[in-house]
Scaffold this motif. Structure first.
Motif, PDB file in Angstrom:
ATOM      1  N   ILE A 189      23.892 -17.047  10.522  1.00  0.00           N
ATOM      2  CA  ILE A 189      22.599 -17.721  10.643  1.00  0.00           C
ATOM      3  C   ILE A 189      21.919 -17.798   9.285  1.00  0.00           C
ATOM      4  O   ILE A 189      21.353 -18.824   8.901  1.00  0.00           O
ATOM      5  CB  ILE A 189      21.706 -16.977  11.656  1.00  0.00           C
ATOM      6  CG1 ILE A 189      22.345 -17.026  13.045  1.00  0.00           C
ATOM      7  CG2 ILE A 189      20.298 -17.572  11.683  1.00  0.00           C
ATOM      8  CD1 ILE A 189      21.592 -16.232  14.096  1.00  0.00           C
ATOM      9  N   GLY A 190      22.003 -16.698   8.530  1.00  0.00           N
ATOM     10  CA  GLY A 190      21.402 -16.687   7.201  1.00  0.00           C
ATOM     11  C   GLY A 190      21.998 -17.719   6.283  1.00  0.00           C
ATOM     12  O   GLY A 190      21.280 -18.417   5.544  1.00  0.00           O
ATOM     13  N   VAL A 191      23.320 -17.856   6.315  1.00  0.00           N
ATOM     14  CA  VAL A 191      23.978 -18.862   5.476  1.00  0.00           C
ATOM     15  C   VAL A 191      23.528 -20.259   5.881  1.00  0.00           C
ATOM     16  O   VAL A 191      23.180 -21.094   5.034  1.00  0.00           O
ATOM     17  CB  VAL A 191      25.514 -18.738   5.586  1.00  0.00           C
ATOM     18  CG1 VAL A 191      26.188 -19.878   4.831  1.00  0.00           C
ATOM     19  CG2 VAL A 191      25.974 -17.407   5.029  1.00  0.00           C
ATOM     20  N   GLY A 192      23.520 -20.533   7.175  1.00  0.00           N
ATOM     21  CA  GLY A 192      23.137 -21.862   7.642  1.00  0.00           C
ATOM     22  C   GLY A 192      21.700 -22.219   7.316  1.00  0.00           C
ATOM     23  O   GLY A 192      21.404 -23.345   6.884  1.00  0.00           O
ATOM     24  N   LEU A 193      20.772 -21.268   7.491  1.00  0.00           N
ATOM     25  CA  LEU A 193      19.371 -21.549   7.228  1.00  0.00           C
ATOM     26  C   LEU A 193      19.061 -21.693   5.745  1.00  0.00           C
ATOM     27  O   LEU A 193      18.040 -22.288   5.378  1.00  0.00           O
ATOM     28  CB  LEU A 193      18.502 -20.433   7.824  1.00  0.00           C
ATOM     29  CG  LEU A 193      18.475 -20.328   9.351  1.00  0.00           C
ATOM     30  CD1 LEU A 193      17.641 -19.137   9.785  1.00  0.00           C
ATOM     31  CD2 LEU A 193      17.940 -21.612   9.972  1.00  0.00           C
ATOM     32  N   SER A 194      19.913 -21.177   4.883  1.00  0.00           N
ATOM     33  CA  SER A 194      19.652 -21.270   3.440  1.00  0.00           C
ATOM     34  C   SER A 194      20.036 -22.629   2.860  1.00  0.00           C
ATOM     35  O   SER A 194      19.580 -22.984   1.766  1.00  0.00           O
ATOM     36  CB  SER A 194      20.422 -20.170   2.704  1.00  0.00           C
ATOM     37  OG  SER A 194      21.827 -20.411   2.769  1.00  0.00           O
ATOM     38  N   ILE A 195      20.857 -23.383   3.569  1.00  0.00           N
ATOM     39  CA  ILE A 195      21.357 -24.643   3.015  1.00  0.00           C
ATOM     40  C   ILE A 195      20.253 -25.673   2.776  1.00  0.00           C
ATOM     41  O   ILE A 195      20.201 -26.284   1.700  1.00  0.00           O
ATOM     42  CB  ILE A 195      22.465 -25.218   3.925  1.00  0.00           C
ATOM     43  CG1 ILE A 195      23.675 -24.273   3.936  1.00  0.00           C
ATOM     44  CG2 ILE A 195      22.884 -26.607   3.449  1.00  0.00           C
ATOM     45  CD1 ILE A 195      24.783 -24.710   4.879  1.00  0.00           C
ATOM     46  N   PRO A 196      19.335 -25.912   3.723  1.00  0.00           N
ATOM     47  CA  PRO A 196      18.289 -26.913   3.464  1.00  0.00           C
ATOM     48  C   PRO A 196      17.461 -26.615   2.211  1.00  0.00           C
ATOM     49  O   PRO A 196      17.119 -27.534   1.452  1.00  0.00           O
ATOM     50  CB  PRO A 196      17.429 -26.852   4.732  1.00  0.00           C
ATOM     51  CG  PRO A 196      18.359 -26.382   5.796  1.00  0.00           C
ATOM     52  CD  PRO A 196      19.255 -25.403   5.111  1.00  0.00           C
TER      53      PRO A 196
END
Length: 473
Positions: A189-196
């Motif tokens: 989740i952390g990786v995904g949320l950091s992309i934007p």
């Protein structure tokens, strides 16, 4: 201490089953994996340099802090992807390092990534505060509420903080394996949320086509590895082999063996000494996987696992019913015959650590008299597989040594209290004479394994003849 001498057999009996042997892992796989990780960090630094990162260091305090903040953030993001990739179960990496070493490296890379993330946040906020001649708290509020993707970045930081906190040794000891594993899914989740945040406000994405190409490729490779090796391959093997529970047997106090049946298991690249992550589809809680080692050499139509009740997952094994379907991930692990150097084997087991070693004793090739098992347990009734081991010893000429008794309290030792008069090294000289001529396999609790490994290495055992794999999390 009990010594059960082996019955010498006139010749080798047929043990195990004919299987297609997995290919030996090329030694250069490990080097390539390590080099690629370092290259990824160097590429990130090179992209920062090409984006005038060095020039910004001399442009004043605000630009100095901001530029260093960007560098630390970029390296943190790259290490986060490396961390995810290390635990994506990529066969090249899994077979090169082994799960225990991968877990250590994963944890080390994770802490470095998180620390650099904290440095990134601090430096960026200080740099922006100096640039805008603002109050630090007011600048922080402005950045979080007005910059693109920052609210998602805050959520990503919170998720990663949770993962890091639960990775500390004290927290791991306090958590059940099932809870720890579930919490660590927040890393994704952390990786995904950091992309934007990186796409919308990251200097690399907004100003450099080369940087965009690199980062999209890096995220794509990490995502592909997770989808392929954590989802698709386990699903394919589960459907292909159709494992179900055939029988559940109580081996002793709190110890349960589960016999699993399936089809075409001879086509699976599994060997004695390895383990799977099992999910028994028997009702609520089925989605939580638990790792169990094979306790017998794999057969073309069945696998066998044995575990001691230590958590929700292992406790429910005793309640399984024949016919229960099973989902699998694996096989994993390097505690196999692949790394053998000599024609002799000495095995040191403690407690339920006998599980993979019992399977190895069945599958490994050795002459009668060239195998020794030292088995440490608290009481005689705690010796799992005792009857099987003694039958196997009779057929194949294995020397068995049972070491019974409570933990030694006067010193850090792998011996029981009843053997207090022996030094660790003297005991090994007596139990396994000329140990430097053996391949030594060790499995048991971490502290006990540390004592055994320290003793055999002090006696001159070459490091490449010591084989261990730790299953602590």
């Amino acid at each position: 201490m009990t010594n059960h001498g082996a019955v010498r057999a006139p010749g080798r009996s047929r043990i195990g089953h004919a299987r297609r042997r997995p290919r030996r892992t090329p030694v250069w796989w490990r080097d390539v994996a390590g080099v690629l990780c370092w290259v990824s960090v160097l590429v990130v630094i090179a992209l920062w340099v090409s984006g005038r990162g060095l020039q910004s260091l001399a442009s004043g305090p605000a630009d100095l802090f901001t530029s260093l903040g960007r560098l630390s953030g970029l390296v943190a993001a790259d290490l986060l992807l490396v961390q995810v990739f290390l635990m994506a179960r990529v066969p090249m990496i899994e077979r090169s390092y082994g799960q225990d070493e991968l877990a250590r490296r994963h944890r080390l890379v994770g802490f470095w990534s998180f620390n650099l993330l904290l440095v990134h946040i601090a430096l960026i906020l200080v740099g922006y505060t100096l640039r805008d001649h603002n109050n630090l708290l007011r600048e922080t509020w402005t950045v979080v509420t007005t910059y693109g993707g920052m609210l998602l970045a805050v959520a990503a930081s919170a998720a990663l903080t949770l993962v890091v906190v639960t990775s500390v040794r004290a927290a791991r000891k306090a958590l059940r394996y099932e809870s720890w594993h579930l919490l660590h899914l927040y890393a994704y989740i952390g990786v995904g949320l950091s992309i934007p945040h990186e796409i919308w406000t990251g200097a690399g994405f907004t100003t450099s086509a080369v940087a965009r190409a690199y980062w999209w490729s890096a995220y794509g490779v990490a995502l592909a590895a997770i989808v392929l090796y954590r989802l698709a391959l386990p699903l394919w093997r589960t459907l292909r082999h159709g494992l179900t529970v055939r029988e559940v047997v109580r081996e002793g106090p709190g110890v349960v063996t589960v016999l699993l049946g399936g089809r075409g298991l001879h086509r699976m690249p599994v060997r004695a000494g390895q383990y799977f992550v099992f999910r028994f589809l028997d009702g609520p809680g089925w989605s939580r996987g638990n790792p169990y080692s094979l306790s017998a050499s794999p057969a073309p139509d069945r696998l066998r696992v044995t575990a001691k009740a230590a958590g929700d997952g292992s406790s429910r094994l005793a309640r399984l019913r024949p016919g229960t379907r099973v989902a699998i991930e694996g096989p994993y692990g390097r505690l196999t015959a692949e790394r053998r150097v000599t024609d002799r084997v000495a095995m040191f087991a403690c407690g339920i650590g006998i599980t993979p070693l019992r399977a190895l004793l069945e599958e490994l090739e050795y002459r009668p008299g060239n195998a020794i098992l030292v088995y440490r347990a608290h009481r005689a009734e705690d010796l799992v597989f005792r009857e099987e081991l003694e039958q196997l010893a009779g057929r194949r000429g294995i020397t068995l040594h049972y070491l019974l008794g409570g933990r030694m309290r006067t010193r850090d030792s792998w011996l029981p209290e009843s053997a207090w008069s022996w030094s660790d090294e003297d005991a090994i000289r007596q139990l396994v004479p000329r140990i430097e001529q053996y391949d030594v396999y060790v499995c048991g609790p971490d502290q006990w394994m540390d004592a055994v490994c320290r003793s055999v290495l002090d006696l001159g055992l070459p490091a490449d003849q010591l084989h261990q794999e730790r299953f602590s999390w």
